[in-house]
Design an enzyme around this catalytic site. Sequence first.
Site, PDB file in Angstrom:
ATOM      1  N   THR A 158     -10.703  14.940   7.856  1.00 21.51           N
ATOM      2  CA  THR A 158     -12.351  15.100   8.290  1.00 21.51           C
ATOM      3  C   THR A 158     -12.543  14.201   6.574  1.00 21.51           C
ATOM      4  O   THR A 158     -13.989  14.803   6.509  1.00 21.51           O
ATOM      5  CB  THR A 158     -12.362  16.503   7.952  1.00 21.51           C
ATOM      6  OG1 THR A 158     -11.500  17.436   6.752  1.00 21.51           O
ATOM      7  CG2 THR A 158     -11.503  16.885   8.967  1.00 21.51           C
ATOM      8  N   THR A 192       9.161   3.636   2.626  1.00 17.00           N
ATOM      9  CA  THR A 192       8.219   4.169   3.901  1.00 17.00           C
ATOM     10  C   THR A 192       6.825   4.437   2.648  1.00 17.00           C
ATOM     11  O   THR A 192       6.315   4.809   1.839  1.00 17.00           O
ATOM     12  CB  THR A 192       8.627   5.737   3.397  1.00 17.00           C
ATOM     13  OG1 THR A 192      10.014   6.266   4.446  1.00 17.00           O
ATOM     14  CG2 THR A 192       7.393   6.485   4.091  1.00 17.00           C
ATOM     15  N   GLU A 200      -1.170   9.819  -5.064  1.00 13.90           N
ATOM     16  CA  GLU A 200      -2.434  10.568  -4.633  1.00 13.90           C
ATOM     17  C   GLU A 200      -3.151  11.912  -6.136  1.00 13.90           C
ATOM     18  O   GLU A 200      -1.758  12.730  -6.325  1.00 13.90           O
ATOM     19  CB  GLU A 200      -2.265  11.542  -2.995  1.00 13.90           C
ATOM     20  CG  GLU A 200      -2.585   9.779  -2.208  1.00 13.90           C
ATOM     21  CD  GLU A 200      -2.001  10.298  -0.786  1.00 13.90           C
ATOM     22  OE1 GLU A 200      -2.343  10.206   0.038  1.00 13.90           O
ATOM     23  OE2 GLU A 200      -1.304  11.876  -0.656  1.00 13.90           O
ATOM     24  N   ASN A 229      -4.764  15.865   0.044  1.00 15.21           N
ATOM     25  CA  ASN A 229      -4.225  16.099   1.658  1.00 15.21           C
ATOM     26  C   ASN A 229      -4.866  17.681   2.709  1.00 15.21           C
ATOM     27  O   ASN A 229      -4.057  17.558   3.422  1.00 15.21           O
ATOM     28  CB  ASN A 229      -2.775  16.379   1.326  1.00 15.21           C
ATOM     29  CG  ASN A 229      -1.819  14.993   0.551  1.00 15.21           C
ATOM     30  OD1 ASN A 229      -2.317  14.082   1.719  1.00 15.21           O
ATOM     31  ND2 ASN A 229      -2.201  14.771  -0.078  1.00 15.21           N
ATOM     32  N   LYS A 250       1.214  -1.007  -0.127  1.00 11.28           N
ATOM     33  CA  LYS A 250       0.340  -0.224  -0.333  1.00 11.28           C
ATOM     34  C   LYS A 250       0.580   0.929  -0.148  1.00 11.28           C
ATOM     35  O   LYS A 250       2.119   1.381   0.542  1.00 11.28           O
ATOM     36  CB  LYS A 250      -0.909  -0.035   1.338  1.00 11.28           C
ATOM     37  CG  LYS A 250       0.080   0.026   2.371  1.00 11.28           C
ATOM     38  CD  LYS A 250       0.258   1.673   2.753  1.00 11.28           C
ATOM     39  CE  LYS A 250      -0.605   2.581   3.182  1.00 11.28           C
ATOM     40  NZ  LYS A 250      -0.502   3.905   3.290  1.00 11.28           N
TER      41      LYS A 250
END
Length: 401
Positions: A401, A188, A274, A396, A177
Amino acid sequence: MFSVASDAKITFPNGFVAAGMHAGIKRKRPDLGLLVCEVPASVAAVYTTNAFQAAPLKVTQESLGAGRRIQAIVVNSGIANACTGRKGLEDAYQMRKKTADLLGIPEHFVAVASTGVIGEYLPMERVEQGLDQLVPRLQKGDDKFAQAILTTDTCTKQVAVELQIDGKCVRIAGVAKGSGMIKPNMATMLAFITTDAVIDSDVLQSLLWKETDLSFNMITVDGDTSTNDMVITMASNLAGNQPLGRNHPEWNQFRAAFAYVCEELAKMIARDGEGATRLIEVKVAGAGSDETARKVAKAVVGSNLVKAAIYGADANWGRIVCAAGYGAPDLNADAVEVRLGEIPVVREGLPLPFDELEAEKELKKETVRITLDLHQGNGCATAWGCDLTYEYVRINASYRT
């Protein structure tokens, strides 16, 4: 050599079962996974170098140091269990103990991994209830484990190969992942590799260190090194081959197959950065050393200006040579050659005329290839990354949230 398997699941090698499920750590989607070897496995691992190492890493390092064998890896996504102090460490130990008790194995045979939001506590009641349900689901050919480790990833990342060693079929599989906070500095992201090869833990560790430097440590998405992540390799030793090592006549074949798995997982992570729309591959040749080549390749692929230019399909080669220059300040600028795909744009440090429309086409391909020849030696390296998009900022800006 080796062949790529169509059944690219982490349980492809002999001796492994896995499971994944939604335990309620995240609002929806699988968030708890378990990978188990039917026998104590040889093991190797590399870890993030971030000073804020999360509790699961500390527990896993303790497990691996206790006997250089493990039998299970328990993983959760959604909450990183990082920067959580004594309670976070206790929770990681409890995950290890619960898993060991359910499997009937020693606690130090269990590794623990977590990924997700930093600074929040795990809902341990849900984790433990999830493990109660997860163990009975362990099976060969499971696909949920690969889903359970994901965070902002848009897809699972799996690869598997098989080859003949001593006339025996040896299998290697990997799952990973990683989408953001990707600038490996040992490892990482989360990546798990399994094999049924007969190989000692020390040999496996040496191999993993080397191949990590050439694969996982050669990718970047955003320049951030995470608090949590690691690569763990388990070998069940069930293939029946003679023990592998540098003196084994087929060592190079095994090493090449293992390297392929690591490299493919690394590229999958970079490709799924991303908000990314393109994979960037930077090849550097002619460096004074391999280390210099690595520094230049990583500087170019990690440059936000280069990444943004590729998103806009702008053949701004000046950003490439600029990044190369700060990647290796002692390189000879008057000797550098740059190509976008097959289009030469710089030679002997000076611009070449080129067709802007053809260059734009190269930069709109799914994989954008940039080649630099420094003409200073025989060192070479390849790094991978992705373009920088508006979507990266959106993801990001609201991750928590």
